[in-house]
Design a protein around this motif. Sequence first.
Motif, PDB file in Angstrom:
ATOM      1  N   LYS A 166      48.800  39.018  39.543  1.00  0.00           N
ATOM      2  CA  LYS A 166      49.945  39.844  39.149  1.00  0.00           C
ATOM      3  C   LYS A 166      49.534  40.967  38.192  1.00  0.00           C
ATOM      4  O   LYS A 166      49.981  42.107  38.330  1.00  0.00           O
ATOM      5  N   GLN A 167      48.691  40.646  37.236  1.00  0.00           N
ATOM      6  CA  GLN A 167      48.316  41.608  36.203  1.00  0.00           C
ATOM      7  C   GLN A 167      47.243  42.587  36.666  1.00  0.00           C
ATOM      8  O   GLN A 167      47.263  43.752  36.292  1.00  0.00           O
ATOM      9  N   TYR A 168      46.295  42.124  37.480  1.00  0.00           N
ATOM     10  CA  TYR A 168      45.123  42.945  37.792  1.00  0.00           C
ATOM     11  C   TYR A 168      44.950  43.260  39.276  1.00  0.00           C
ATOM     12  O   TYR A 168      43.934  43.848  39.661  1.00  0.00           O
ATOM     13  N   LYS A 169      45.916  42.856  40.091  1.00  0.00           N
ATOM     14  CA  LYS A 169      45.934  43.185  41.525  1.00  0.00           C
ATOM     15  C   LYS A 169      44.593  42.875  42.192  1.00  0.00           C
ATOM     16  O   LYS A 169      44.148  41.736  42.151  1.00  0.00           O
ATOM     17  N   LYS A 170      43.948  43.887  42.761  1.00  0.00           N
ATOM     18  CA  LYS A 170      42.700  43.668  43.500  1.00  0.00           C
ATOM     19  C   LYS A 170      41.611  43.092  42.593  1.00  0.00           C
ATOM     20  O   LYS A 170      40.877  42.187  43.001  1.00  0.00           O
ATOM     21  N   GLN A 171      41.491  43.583  41.380  1.00  0.00           N
ATOM     22  CA  GLN A 171      40.483  43.052  40.459  1.00  0.00           C
ATOM     23  C   GLN A 171      40.779  41.596  40.104  1.00  0.00           C
ATOM     24  O   GLN A 171      39.861  40.839  39.813  1.00  0.00           O
ATOM     25  N   GLY A 172      42.042  41.219  40.155  1.00  0.00           N
ATOM     26  CA  GLY A 172      42.417  39.830  39.905  1.00  0.00           C
ATOM     27  C   GLY A 172      41.801  38.884  40.914  1.00  0.00           C
ATOM     28  O   GLY A 172      41.371  37.776  40.573  1.00  0.00           O
ATOM     29  N   TYR A 173      41.733  39.337  42.176  1.00  0.00           N
ATOM     30  CA  TYR A 173      41.083  38.521  43.204  1.00  0.00           C
ATOM     31  C   TYR A 173      39.581  38.387  42.920  1.00  0.00           C
ATOM     32  O   TYR A 173      38.992  37.342  43.164  1.00  0.00           O
ATOM     33  N   TYR A 174      38.979  39.441  42.414  1.00  0.00           N
ATOM     34  CA  TYR A 174      37.560  39.374  42.040  1.00  0.00           C
ATOM     35  C   TYR A 174      37.361  38.391  40.876  1.00  0.00           C
ATOM     36  O   TYR A 174      36.386  37.638  40.858  1.00  0.00           O
ATOM     37  N   ILE A 175      38.276  38.419  39.922  1.00  0.00           N
ATOM     38  CA  ILE A 175      38.180  37.484  38.791  1.00  0.00           C
ATOM     39  C   ILE A 175      38.273  36.046  39.290  1.00  0.00           C
ATOM     40  O   ILE A 175      37.458  35.192  38.924  1.00  0.00           O
ATOM     41  N   ILE A 176      39.257  35.787  40.149  1.00  0.00           N
ATOM     42  CA  ILE A 176      39.425  34.442  40.700  1.00  0.00           C
ATOM     43  C   ILE A 176      38.178  34.028  41.492  1.00  0.00           C
ATOM     44  O   ILE A 176      37.691  32.898  41.366  1.00  0.00           O
ATOM     45  N   GLY A 177      37.659  34.949  42.292  1.00  0.00           N
ATOM     46  CA  GLY A 177      36.432  34.664  43.047  1.00  0.00           C
ATOM     47  C   GLY A 177      35.271  34.332  42.131  1.00  0.00           C
ATOM     48  O   GLY A 177      34.487  33.405  42.394  1.00  0.00           O
ATOM     49  N   MET A 178      35.162  35.052  41.021  1.00  0.00           N
ATOM     50  CA  MET A 178      34.078  34.781  40.071  1.00  0.00           C
ATOM     51  C   MET A 178      34.299  33.475  39.322  1.00  0.00           C
ATOM     52  O   MET A 178      33.337  32.782  38.980  1.00  0.00           O
ATOM     53  N   ILE A 179      35.547  33.110  39.057  1.00  0.00           N
ATOM     54  CA  ILE A 179      35.823  31.807  38.441  1.00  0.00           C
ATOM     55  C   ILE A 179      35.347  30.702  39.383  1.00  0.00           C
ATOM     56  O   ILE A 179      34.681  29.748  38.971  1.00  0.00           O
ATOM     57  N   LEU A 180      35.675  30.836  40.657  1.00  0.00           N
ATOM     58  CA  LEU A 180      35.241  29.842  41.648  1.00  0.00           C
ATOM     59  C   LEU A 180      33.720  29.810  41.767  1.00  0.00           C
ATOM     60  O   LEU A 180      33.119  28.734  41.866  1.00  0.00           O
ATOM     61  N   PHE A 181      33.095  30.975  41.747  1.00  0.00           N
ATOM     62  CA  PHE A 181      31.631  31.050  41.794  1.00  0.00           C
ATOM     63  C   PHE A 181      31.022  30.397  40.552  1.00  0.00           C
ATOM     64  O   PHE A 181      30.040  29.645  40.645  1.00  0.00           O
ATOM     65  N   THR A 182      31.606  30.670  39.394  1.00  0.00           N
ATOM     66  CA  THR A 182      31.138  30.079  38.136  1.00  0.00           C
ATOM     67  C   THR A 182      31.235  28.562  38.197  1.00  0.00           C
ATOM     68  O   THR A 182      30.287  27.848  37.843  1.00  0.00           O
ATOM     69  N   PHE A 183      32.369  28.054  38.663  1.00  0.00           N
ATOM     70  CA  PHE A 183      32.552  26.612  38.820  1.00  0.00           C
ATOM     71  C   PHE A 183      31.525  26.041  39.792  1.00  0.00           C
ATOM     72  O   PHE A 183      30.899  25.016  39.510  1.00  0.00           O
ATOM     73  N   ALA A 184      31.344  26.706  40.920  1.00  0.00           N
ATOM     74  CA  ALA A 184      30.396  26.220  41.930  1.00  0.00           C
ATOM     75  C   ALA A 184      28.972  26.180  41.388  1.00  0.00           C
ATOM     76  O   ALA A 184      28.228  25.219  41.645  1.00  0.00           O
TER      77      ALA A 184
END
Length: 187
Positions: free
Chosen positions: A51-69
Motif C-alpha cells: 500500500k505504501q510503496y507500490k511496486k517497490q513494496g513488492y521488491y521489499i517483500i521479495g527481499m524479506i522472503l529472500f532474507t528468510f530463505a
Amino acid sequence: MIEQVLQFDTELFLKIHLGLSNGFFDWLMPLMRNRFFWSPLYLFIIIFCIKQYKKQGYYIIGMILFTFAMGDLIASRLIKPFIARVRPCNDIDLQNYIIHRVPCGSGLSFPSAHATNHFAIAVFLICVFYSRWKPILPIGLFWATIISFAQVYVGVHYPIDVTVGALLGTTIGLLCAKLFKTLQPDF
C-alpha cells in the motif's frame, strides 16, 4: 576450552529454563516462538509495503522472503548438519531437568534457525526503514530478541545456539539490505 564453554552454556540454559520459570512466562514464551502468533504482523508488513510503496513494496517483500530463505538455508541446511548438536530437550544428561513447555522436535540445535531468521528479517527491515521510521530499531531488535529468548526458555535451544543465530541473522540481514539498496538505489 570447548568443554568449559559448553558447560557454561548448559549452566546458563538451566538458569533460564528452570531459574526464570513462572506461570506468566510459561504462558507467554510458547506464544512468542509460535509462527502463527506473529501472522498478523507478517500480514501487516505485506499490506503496508504494497500500500505504501507500490511496486517497490513488492521488491521489499521479495527481499524479506529472500532474507528468510538465506537464513534458513545457512542455519538449517548447512551449519546444523555439520555441527549436529542435540537440542537440550533431547539431551539425555538433561532429561531430569527439562520442563516440556512445547514439543521438542527431532531437529538439531546449533544454531537456532528461529534466531537466525528473525534477526535476519529484523535487521533487514531496520536497514530499509530506519531513515523513515526510527522506532523500528528498538522494536525490531526487541521482536527478534524475545523470540530468541523464548527458544531457550521453552527448552529447545541453548543460549549459544540463539546467540550465534542472532549474529548469523544480523550478518544475513545486513548483506540482504545492502543487496536491496544496490538493486533499489532510489528507495
